[in-house]
Motif scaffolding. Sequence first.
Motif, short mmCIF file in Angstrom:
data_model
loop_
_atom_site.label_atom_id
_atom_site.label_comp_id
_atom_site.label_asym_id
_atom_site.label_seq_id
_atom_site.Cartn_x
_atom_site.Cartn_y
_atom_site.Cartn_z
N UNK A 273 0.82 -1.20 0.00
CA UNK A 273 0.00 0.00 0.00
C UNK A 273 0.86 1.26 0.00
N UNK A 274 1.90 1.25 0.83
CA UNK A 274 2.76 2.44 0.93
C UNK A 274 3.55 2.66 -0.35
N UNK A 275 4.13 1.60 -0.91
CA UNK A 275 4.95 1.76 -2.11
C UNK A 275 4.10 2.18 -3.31
N UNK A 276 2.91 1.59 -3.44
CA UNK A 276 2.03 1.97 -4.55
C UNK A 276 1.50 3.39 -4.37
N UNK A 277 1.18 3.77 -3.15
CA UNK A 277 0.71 5.13 -2.90
C UNK A 277 1.79 6.15 -3.26
N UNK A 306 10.85 -11.35 -4.96
CA UNK A 306 11.19 -9.94 -5.08
C UNK A 306 10.02 -9.18 -5.71
N UNK A 307 9.73 -7.99 -5.20
CA UNK A 307 8.70 -7.11 -5.75
C UNK A 307 9.35 -5.77 -6.06
N UNK A 308 9.20 -5.32 -7.30
CA UNK A 308 9.78 -4.05 -7.74
C UNK A 308 8.66 -3.12 -8.18
N UNK A 309 8.61 -1.92 -7.61
CA UNK A 309 7.61 -0.92 -7.96
C UNK A 309 8.32 0.26 -8.60
N UNK A 310 7.99 0.54 -9.87
CA UNK A 310 8.66 1.60 -10.62
C UNK A 310 7.64 2.58 -11.18
N UNK A 340 6.09 6.61 6.61
CA UNK A 340 5.69 5.39 5.91
C UNK A 340 6.84 4.52 5.46
N UNK A 341 7.84 5.10 4.80
CA UNK A 341 8.94 4.30 4.28
C UNK A 341 9.84 3.78 5.40
N UNK A 342 9.91 4.52 6.50
CA UNK A 342 10.64 4.03 7.67
C UNK A 342 9.98 2.75 8.18
N UNK A 343 8.65 2.75 8.23
CA UNK A 343 7.91 1.57 8.68
C UNK A 343 8.04 0.43 7.68
N UNK A 344 7.98 0.77 6.38
CA UNK A 344 8.13 -0.26 5.33
C UNK A 344 9.46 -0.99 5.51
N UNK A 345 10.54 -0.24 5.69
CA UNK A 345 11.85 -0.87 5.88
C UNK A 345 11.86 -1.75 7.12
N UNK A 346 11.25 -1.28 8.21
CA UNK A 346 11.19 -2.08 9.43
C UNK A 346 10.43 -3.38 9.24
N UNK A 347 9.32 -3.33 8.50
CA UNK A 347 8.52 -4.54 8.25
C UNK A 347 9.29 -5.53 7.40
N UNK A 348 9.91 -5.03 6.33
CA UNK A 348 10.67 -5.91 5.43
C UNK A 348 11.81 -6.58 6.20
N UNK A 349 12.53 -5.80 7.00
CA UNK A 349 13.66 -6.38 7.74
C UNK A 349 13.19 -7.33 8.84
N UNK A 364 12.21 7.31 -13.38
CA UNK A 364 11.46 7.55 -12.16
C UNK A 364 12.10 6.85 -10.97
N UNK A 365 11.32 6.74 -9.89
CA UNK A 365 11.80 6.05 -8.69
C UNK A 365 11.51 4.56 -8.80
N UNK A 366 12.38 3.77 -8.22
CA UNK A 366 12.20 2.31 -8.22
C UNK A 366 12.51 1.77 -6.83
N UNK A 367 11.49 1.16 -6.23
CA UNK A 367 11.66 0.50 -4.94
C UNK A 367 11.60 -1.00 -5.17
N UNK A 368 12.52 -1.71 -4.53
CA UNK A 368 12.57 -3.17 -4.69
C UNK A 368 12.78 -3.80 -3.32
#
Length: 380
Positions: A273-277, A306-310, A340-349, A364-368
Amino acid sequence: MSVGTSSAPGAQDAGSPPAASRPPGDLAGLGIDPDMLPDGLVVADEQGRVVCFNAAAERITAVRARDALGQPLEKALPLEDLEGRRWWQLTDPYGGLAIRVGQPERNLLLPGGREVLVSARYVRTRPTGPLKRLVVTLRDTEARRRTERSHAELIATVAHELRSPLTSVKGFTATLLAKWERFTDDQKRLMLETVDADADRVTRLIAELLDISRIDSGRLEVRRQPVDIGAAVGRHIQAYVAAGQPAGRFLLRVQQPLPDLWADPDKIDQVLSNLLENAVRHGEGTVTIDVTATASPREGEDIGTSVTVSDEGPGIPEESMNRVFTRFWRGSKRGGTGLGLYIVKGIVEAHGGTITVGRAPGAGAQFRFTLPVAAPAYLA
């Protein structure tokens, strides 16, 4: 520079300070170099002269060890309390009460007003006996100040973010209660829908705060279940389309076959949700989501997901990429808490995974993010 060893008699140059002796606890005998310690270490002997002054103490005090060794402690380390009183005269470790065992950590001042955290331990050969060694540890206050500033920023951000929706909720409910009969059903519905949306905003903010607390304390729980990551992404895309985004703006590519993924479905939904938003709000053009099998980030596992959002927007400036996953970072468009991204990193780790940010092929930006499959032992 090693300051934890003693010199042979006669090996010392005339006029130089006495060589350092081994500090209490025999650090040298344990194979520990005092210069390897992260905190400043200063040790004085039974006469109050400095016999150990490690590299961290040099860095914190800006005093060279060779200038401090052999000097009286109060001269080598002239500390004052926050009221300007000389600390060693005030505490009198050598002539004070013999039942004292040390001094708890407190803020003291070096010459020039620089603040340090100081604690002391009194080493005696027997209870209430004379002081054999005085061991002083020093810590720079900058790391603690950064933590305090971060907490202050968090409180200020939360207060600001809470004020707006709560003001709206209070205003609409007070208006409805005072003038209920004057509004049409459509007007009442509009105000109640606004109240409902603002209540959801407050709920999300509180959930973010709880997540941050758990991440910082290492208590973020992950309840693993089988997760169809491709279907999860598809649900988020459908929600955006239902909310008015054109279906052609999203491109989902799922590589088959994918390994069976065991993860916390609610938390993975939070990450997606956070990465797509971010891609929809801050990016432009097509948002591409690639779901692929890849090498596992976990040692001992061969395969992961792996999930990549670009997106095709302006991307993230190079100088900002190392701050993207920190608290309060926001993109070029202001808004949100920046958590949001701080929380995303915490969840993934917390899942044992990794997350990176970079430039997409379309600039553009790419999160993976990559997750280990983390299958239960009974399925191995």
